[in-house]
Motif scaffolding. Structure first.
Motif, PDB file in Angstrom:
ATOM      1  N   LEU A 415       0.687  -1.221   0.076  1.00  0.00           N
ATOM      2  CA  LEU A 415       0.012   0.047  -0.065  1.00  0.00           C
ATOM      3  C   LEU A 415       0.843   1.259  -0.025  1.00  0.00           C
ATOM      4  O   LEU A 415       0.790   2.388  -0.729  1.00  0.00           O
ATOM      5  CB  LEU A 415      -0.894   0.023   1.159  1.00  0.00           C
ATOM      6  CG  LEU A 415      -1.858  -0.897   1.237  1.00  0.00           C
ATOM      7  CD1 LEU A 415      -2.658  -1.061   2.624  1.00  0.00           C
ATOM      8  CD2 LEU A 415      -3.143  -0.823   0.069  1.00  0.00           C
ATOM      9  N   LEU A 416       1.767   1.141   0.744  1.00  0.00           N
ATOM     10  CA  LEU A 416       2.735   2.389   0.968  1.00  0.00           C
ATOM     11  C   LEU A 416       3.497   2.658  -0.614  1.00  0.00           C
ATOM     12  O   LEU A 416       3.476   3.936  -1.007  1.00  0.00           O
ATOM     13  CB  LEU A 416       3.803   2.140   1.985  1.00  0.00           C
ATOM     14  CG  LEU A 416       3.614   2.410   3.387  1.00  0.00           C
ATOM     15  CD1 LEU A 416       4.437   1.996   4.114  1.00  0.00           C
ATOM     16  CD2 LEU A 416       2.967   3.760   3.607  1.00  0.00           C
ATOM     17  N   TYR A 418       2.377   1.684  -3.211  1.00  0.00           N
ATOM     18  CA  TYR A 418       1.046   1.877  -4.098  1.00  0.00           C
ATOM     19  C   TYR A 418       0.908   3.473  -4.156  1.00  0.00           C
ATOM     20  O   TYR A 418       0.887   4.244  -5.069  1.00  0.00           O
ATOM     21  CB  TYR A 418      -0.159   1.182  -3.781  1.00  0.00           C
ATOM     22  CG  TYR A 418      -1.423   1.495  -4.585  1.00  0.00           C
ATOM     23  CD1 TYR A 418      -1.676   1.067  -5.811  1.00  0.00           C
ATOM     24  CD2 TYR A 418      -2.301   2.413  -4.122  1.00  0.00           C
ATOM     25  CE1 TYR A 418      -2.607   1.015  -6.649  1.00  0.00           C
ATOM     26  CE2 TYR A 418      -3.553   2.857  -5.063  1.00  0.00           C
ATOM     27  CZ  TYR A 418      -3.697   1.985  -6.207  1.00  0.00           C
ATOM     28  OH  TYR A 418      -4.806   2.403  -6.933  1.00  0.00           O
ATOM     29  N   LYS A 419       0.574   3.995  -2.877  1.00  0.00           N
ATOM     30  CA  LYS A 419       0.657   5.466  -2.699  1.00  0.00           C
ATOM     31  C   LYS A 419       1.689   6.248  -3.217  1.00  0.00           C
ATOM     32  O   LYS A 419       1.450   7.308  -3.773  1.00  0.00           O
ATOM     33  CB  LYS A 419       0.398   5.655  -1.196  1.00  0.00           C
ATOM     34  CG  LYS A 419      -1.031   5.223  -0.658  1.00  0.00           C
ATOM     35  CD  LYS A 419      -1.068   5.489   0.796  1.00  0.00           C
ATOM     36  CE  LYS A 419      -2.322   4.596   1.340  1.00  0.00           C
ATOM     37  NZ  LYS A 419      -2.502   5.073   2.880  1.00  0.00           N
ATOM     38  N   ILE A 422       1.417   6.461  -7.114  1.00  0.00           N
ATOM     39  CA  ILE A 422       0.155   7.456  -7.366  1.00  0.00           C
ATOM     40  C   ILE A 422       0.698   8.776  -7.376  1.00  0.00           C
ATOM     41  O   ILE A 422       0.269   9.587  -8.183  1.00  0.00           O
ATOM     42  CB  ILE A 422      -1.079   7.032  -6.328  1.00  0.00           C
ATOM     43  CG1 ILE A 422      -1.590   5.535  -6.617  1.00  0.00           C
ATOM     44  CG2 ILE A 422      -1.953   8.261  -6.679  1.00  0.00           C
ATOM     45  CD1 ILE A 422      -2.364   5.671  -7.906  1.00  0.00           C
ATOM     46  N   LYS A 423       1.367   9.195  -6.184  1.00  0.00           N
ATOM     47  CA  LYS A 423       1.842  10.269  -6.007  1.00  0.00           C
ATOM     48  C   LYS A 423       2.842  10.639  -7.062  1.00  0.00           C
ATOM     49  O   LYS A 423       2.653  12.005  -7.482  1.00  0.00           O
ATOM     50  CB  LYS A 423       2.675  10.639  -4.592  1.00  0.00           C
ATOM     51  CG  LYS A 423       2.972  11.995  -4.348  1.00  0.00           C
ATOM     52  CD  LYS A 423       3.458  12.002  -2.808  1.00  0.00           C
ATOM     53  CE  LYS A 423       3.917  13.421  -2.531  1.00  0.00           C
ATOM     54  NZ  LYS A 423       4.213  13.569  -1.328  1.00  0.00           N
ATOM     55  N   ILE A 464       1.546   0.618 -10.969  1.00  0.00           N
ATOM     56  CA  ILE A 464       0.512   0.465 -10.358  1.00  0.00           C
ATOM     57  C   ILE A 464      -0.567  -0.556 -10.466  1.00  0.00           C
ATOM     58  O   ILE A 464      -1.270  -1.261  -9.446  1.00  0.00           O
ATOM     59  CB  ILE A 464      -0.307   1.981 -10.416  1.00  0.00           C
ATOM     60  CG1 ILE A 464       0.598   3.235 -10.006  1.00  0.00           C
ATOM     61  CG2 ILE A 464      -1.860   2.059  -9.868  1.00  0.00           C
ATOM     62  CD1 ILE A 464       0.133   4.482 -10.291  1.00  0.00           C
ATOM     63  N   ASP A 468      -1.830  -3.124  -7.596  1.00  0.00           N
ATOM     64  CA  ASP A 468      -2.975  -3.035  -7.290  1.00  0.00           C
ATOM     65  C   ASP A 468      -3.780  -4.612  -7.293  1.00  0.00           C
ATOM     66  O   ASP A 468      -4.403  -5.234  -6.396  1.00  0.00           O
ATOM     67  CB  ASP A 468      -4.021  -2.464  -8.285  1.00  0.00           C
ATOM     68  CG  ASP A 468      -5.480  -2.423  -7.734  1.00  0.00           C
ATOM     69  OD1 ASP A 468      -5.588  -2.101  -6.406  1.00  0.00           O
ATOM     70  OD2 ASP A 468      -6.219  -2.693  -8.596  1.00  0.00           O
ATOM     71  N   ARG A 471      -2.341  -6.204  -4.393  1.00  0.00           N
ATOM     72  CA  ARG A 471      -2.972  -5.946  -3.131  1.00  0.00           C
ATOM     73  C   ARG A 471      -4.337  -6.780  -2.814  1.00  0.00           C
ATOM     74  O   ARG A 471      -4.692  -7.003  -1.830  1.00  0.00           O
ATOM     75  CB  ARG A 471      -3.329  -4.295  -3.371  1.00  0.00           C
ATOM     76  CG  ARG A 471      -4.446  -4.076  -2.094  1.00  0.00           C
ATOM     77  CD  ARG A 471      -5.095  -2.655  -2.395  1.00  0.00           C
ATOM     78  NE  ARG A 471      -5.755  -2.517  -3.505  1.00  0.00           N
ATOM     79  CZ  ARG A 471      -7.374  -2.996  -3.509  1.00  0.00           C
ATOM     80  NH1 ARG A 471      -7.672  -3.409  -2.418  1.00  0.00           N
ATOM     81  NH2 ARG A 471      -7.800  -2.802  -4.856  1.00  0.00           N
TER      82      ARG A 471
END
Length: 525
Positions: A415-416, A418-419, A422-423, A464, A468, A471
């Motif tokens: 998740l980290l 992934y974020k 995204i950023k 990404i 996902d 995840r």
């Protein structure tokens, strides 16, 4: 100027300051509220001094406050509105209404306010004490963001259906399209409409944000139609999403059976067999494989999807030799004496009889699905309506289990990352938006940087997409009870052997419920 005089005091103003001289005691500070109502302009600033003067009455002139202007004009910082507050009595307003309106208009003129003046309000609706809006600008209409829509792929969710004659296992598996078919569209952002400030200056609207269509340019064309950019298939095939981009994947559709006429199938893409696969023949594909005969397949040599899913609508009669494998999921009505192995999950609609099954998770239909005989191996969970049979056929169910804390750590790391991606993608989008405004003015070096930024965007989208997918797989694992689960929804018969991690349980009686491992113990719910 004397404001108020009585036997107790004189209240007077000088250069907008207010003073009081008290001669006689007996006038309470509470009674002073009536004075404030009589003189709305009066603002007390030294209440403590006033109270002391009223109590001591020593005849000394002291400052207690100041006079507010009769008219307070308040202009919004964005110059989109103006309002006025009147500090006077109702009587004063009534007697001097025209003069007050004139003063307001003079003040508006001094502030260069010429647009949106509410003359009806000025002439008829002025009140005391509260602020009243007297000028309103025209707000700009901000542009709408671009709207992007894509072809909605069918959800792979198999169900056991009944048509009155027999049960059959069905789902929408592959989405076939023909050349020219619609695959998506982009409605461009709008510019919005100009507004106007009360000073007469234009209020610029905010242009809507643009969005990019993500598609494979080799298999899909972007065409301008009726003010929109429409995606249309360049080839016949099946709709896929690869690395975050919609694409048309190569598709081999066989109208009949795979057999002597076709030979073994080995195809780079997806394969649909509308008939069956004859004995000792095989089907191999890089992507998804769908076999639609309600009769299923019998004694095939091999069915193998290297990167995708396998769907066999009618099931498998394997005679102990047939092998079905998929990098991701297998969906099958029944599995009879065959070998099934999936990288993700196996879904069985009716039953598995004497088969070897191996996957992360194994599911059968919760009302009718049966696991009878054979060996079933899963990492996270096995869920079935029935395990074993009345004849007490030996059935082995093994769940390797997992360390929940380690899996949670893996999820958090995913998740980290992934974020973070995204950023980074948002930052890249901002850069591309800036480049887009000056495309016609870019030099050779700028064009090179622009192309590199676009490639970077594509890599991030691909990353990404993979994150996902990872995840979802981890979340599916964590959906298991404890650190490994075997759920029996209807009944499990004797001679069923269950193992979760290193803990075993041989059933001697019919059983229903959930076995799960936790803290090196086997529990039953």
């Amino acid at each position: 100027m004397i404001l108020k005089k009585n036997e107790h005091f004189i209240l007077e103003s000088e250069l907008e300051l207010v003073y009081i001289t008290v001669f006689m005691k007996g006038f309470s500070i509470l009674n002073f509220n009536s004075i404030l109502l009589e003189f709305p302009q009066l603002m007390l600033e030294h209440v403590k001094d006033l109270k002391q003067a009223l109590m001591e009455a020593i005849g000394e002139r002291i400052s207690v406050g100041r006079l507010k202007p009769i008219l307070e004009l308040d202009i919004a910082e964005d110059k989109m509105s103006a309002r006025v507050k009147l500090n006077c009595s109702e009587y004063y307003l009534k007697e001097n209404y025209s003069a007050i309106v004139g003063t307001i208009l003079e003040n508006l003129h001094k502030e260069n306010i010429s647009e949106g003046i509410l003359m009806d309000v000025l002439q008829n609706e002025l009140t005391i004490k509260d602020f009243t809006d007297i000028a309103m600008g025209k707000e700009p209409v901000h542009g709408k963001d671009a709207i992007v829509t894509y072809f909605e792929r069918s959800e792979r969710k198999p169900t056991v259906k009944e048509d009155g004659k027999a049960d059959y296992y069905d789902m929408n598996f592959l989405d076939e399209v023909k050349r020219g078919d619609w695959l998506g569209e982009r409605i461009p952002p709008s510019s919005g409409e100009m507004g106007r400030l009360i000073t007469g200056a234009l209020a610029l609207p905010r242009k809507g944000k643009d969005k990019k269509l993500l598609y494979d340019q080799k298999t899909i064309a972007a065409i301008e139609e009726d003010g929109k950019i429409v995606l249309r298939a360049l080839i016949d095939g099946v709709v896929e999403v690869m690395d975050g981009k919609i694409t048309v994947g190569a598709h081999l559709s066989i109208a009949g059976d795979v057999g002597i006429e076709t030979g073994n199938i080995d195809f780079d893409g997806s394969v649909t067999v509308k008939g069956t696969v004859a004995d000792h023949f095989s089907v191999t594909a890089t992507k998804d494989i769908s076999i639609l005969s309600e009769l299923g397949v019998s004694n095939v040599e091999e069915i193998n999807s290297k990167e995708g899913d396998v769907f066999i609508k009618g099931g498998i009669f394997g005679k102990g030799l047939s092998r079905v494998s998929a990098a991701r999921n297998i969906f099958v009505k029944h599995a009879n004496e065959c070998h099934l192995q999936a990288g993700e999950n196996i879904h069985i609609g009716s039953y598995s009889l004497g088969s070897f099954l191996k996957a992360k998770n194994i599911f059968t239909d919760e009302k009718k699905g049966k696991l009878i005989g054979g060996v079933v191996e899963a990492q996270g969970k096995v869920r079935a309506a029935v395990i074993g049979n009345r004849m007490e056929r030996k059935t082995i169910i093994t769940v390797k289990g997992f360390n929940r804390n380690l899996i949670k750590e893996e999820l958090n790391e995913t998740l980290l990352l992934y974020k973070l991606k995204i950023k980074q993608l948002e930052s890249i989008k901002d850069k591309l938006e800036v480049y887009g405004k000056f495309l016609g003015e870019l030099n050779e070096v700028d064009h090179l940087q622009y192309d590199q930024t676009k490639k970077q965007q594509e890599r991030l989208v691909a990353d990404i997409t993979q994150l996902d997918r990872k995840r979802k797989s981890i979340m599916d694992m964590l959906d298991s009870k404890g650190e490994g689960e075997i759920t029996i929804r209807q009944v499990a018969y004797p001679e069923t052997r269950l193992q979760i991690k290193s803990m075993e349980k041989k059933l001697n009686d019919t059983t229903k419920g959930t076995f799960y491992a936790e803290n090196n113990h086997l529990y039953f719910d």
